[in-house]
Design an enzyme around this catalytic site. Structure first.
Site, mmCIF file in Angstrom:
data_model
loop_
_atom_site.group_PDB
_atom_site.id
_atom_site.type_symbol
_atom_site.label_atom_id
_atom_site.label_comp_id
_atom_site.label_asym_id
_atom_site.label_seq_id
_atom_site.Cartn_x
_atom_site.Cartn_y
_atom_site.Cartn_z
ATOM 1 N N ASP A 198 -7.226 -2.493 14.181
ATOM 2 C CA ASP A 198 -8.631 -2.671 13.772
ATOM 3 C C ASP A 198 -8.819 -3.889 12.856
ATOM 4 O OD1 ASP A 198 -7.524 -1.820 11.390
ATOM 5 O OD2 ASP A 198 -8.779 -0.034 11.165
ATOM 6 N N ASP A 255 0.821 -1.220 0.000
ATOM 7 C CA ASP A 255 0.000 0.000 0.000
ATOM 8 C C ASP A 255 0.851 1.264 0.000
ATOM 9 O OD1 ASP A 255 0.983 -0.425 2.575
ATOM 10 O OD2 ASP A 255 -0.972 -0.806 3.463
ATOM 11 N N HIS A 286 -7.005 -4.551 10.074
ATOM 12 C CA HIS A 286 -6.662 -4.398 8.654
ATOM 13 C C HIS A 286 -5.391 -5.161 8.292
ATOM 14 C CE1 HIS A 286 -4.335 -0.382 9.501
ATOM 15 N NE2 HIS A 286 -3.473 -1.354 9.425
ATOM 16 N N GLU A 342 -9.446 -1.790 5.470
ATOM 17 C CA GLU A 342 -10.076 -1.469 6.744
ATOM 18 C C GLU A 342 -11.341 -2.326 6.932
ATOM 19 O OE1 GLU A 342 -8.273 0.060 8.621
ATOM 20 O OE2 GLU A 342 -7.735 2.102 8.072
HETATM 21 P P1 PGA Z 1 2.403 -1.648 12.895
HETATM 22 O O1 PGA Z 1 1.230 -1.522 11.816
HETATM 23 O O2 PGA Z 1 3.306 -2.710 12.375
HETATM 24 O O3 PGA Z 1 3.087 -0.291 12.858
HETATM 25 O O4 PGA Z 1 1.782 -1.980 14.182
HETATM 26 C C1 PGA Z 1 0.685 -2.685 11.309
HETATM 27 C C2 PGA Z 1 -0.339 -2.365 10.232
HETATM 28 O O5 PGA Z 1 -0.983 -1.307 10.314
HETATM 29 O O6 PGA Z 1 -0.509 -3.189 9.329
#
Ligand code: PGA
Length: 255
Positions: free
Chosen positions: A136, A67, A138, A143
């Site tokens: 959350d 992404d 994702h 999302e």
């Molecule tokens: P993080 O983010 O590794 O910074 O916890 C994970 C994500 O949002 O996929």
């Protein structure tokens, strides 16, 4: 799903990087799906060490990132292209022309997304996808409520993600609201997945994703439909799973 629980994130990163290194050694032209965020950083550090100390070469590897934020240029310090250059690409011998991150400045986002999917297909598909997981649920920036068959497209970030990611920006208002992300369907088409999660903050969402029902409200739960997923997590991220003893027994007695 194979759930591998190890005491620390360093041990998880060591194991995961070893799996990736074995794939590259078996198939030097393999296609890797890469992720950003804090989670993959120890994995990338270990891959860099293997490159520098053990001759692991990325020269023929192709990469696709999950992404990118819409509106950030490749040289913006918060863009995911910039992150990848800093955290991995500049430290190994990968051919930068074979590294792909969606273009967050594309004039025509729709056609950028379609081209990204076409490029993945033309490269033969992703052999191994690295994933983190958002609090959350994702994966990529899919999302809650993302279609479980979605392809690369534009998404709007949730307030929770904007808050979570604001630590990388000067202020929460600087976090872009939109992104381009591979879809859940794109991720399900990869040949294998390593999902990493570390720390207590991920314990709830790991339990929902691994042991809860498959639901678009927790996009990572769609991985239950994938045939080759290893969930590699530290004790803290595993702490809310119901079947910890079973997962540990399976791993201890692996054939
Ligand atoms: P993080 O983010 O590794 O910074 O916890 C994970 C994500 O949002 O996929």
């Amino acid at each position: 799903m194979e759930v591998i629980i190890l005491p620390t994130k360093e041990e998880c990163a060591y194991l995961g990087a070893g799996i990736i290194a074995n794939l590259i050694r078996d198939n030097p032209k393999c296609v890797l799906g890469l992720a950003t965020g804090s989670t993959p950083v120890p994995v990338y550090n270990e891959l860099i060490r293997l490159h520098k100390e053990n001759n692991l070469s990325f020269a023929e590897v192709t990469t696709f990132n999950l992404d990118e934020y819409i509106g950030l240029s490749a040289d913006h310090p918060c863009s995911y292209r910039y992150f990848m250059q800093e955290q991995l690409f500049n430290e190994v011998d990968v051919d930068l022309n074979a590294t792909h991150v969606p273009n967050g400045l594309a004039d025509d986002v729709q056609s950028e997304c379609e081209s990204y999917e076409e490029l993945i297909t033309k490269s033969g598909g992703i052999d191994l996808q690295i994933l983190g997981i958002g609090s959350d649920g994702h994966i990529g920036f899919n999302e809650p409520c993302s279609s479980l068959s979605s392809r690369t497209r534009m998404k709007t970030l949730t307030g929770e993600t904007i808050e979570d990611n604001s630590r990388f920006f000067d202020s929460v208002d600087d976090v872009p609201r939109h992104c381009i992300t591979m879809g859940v369907g794109t991720i399900l088409d990869t040949r294998s997945v390593l999902l990493f999660a570390f720390g207590e903050g991920k314990a709830d969402v790991i339990s929902q994703s691994v042991e809860g029902p498959i639901t678009s409200m927790v996009p990572a739960s769609a991985l239950q439909l994938h045939q080759r997923v290893k969930v590699i997590i530290d004790d803290a991220a595993a702490s809310k799973l119901s079947n910890i003893d079973y997962y540990k027994e399976v791993y201890a007695n692996r054939p």
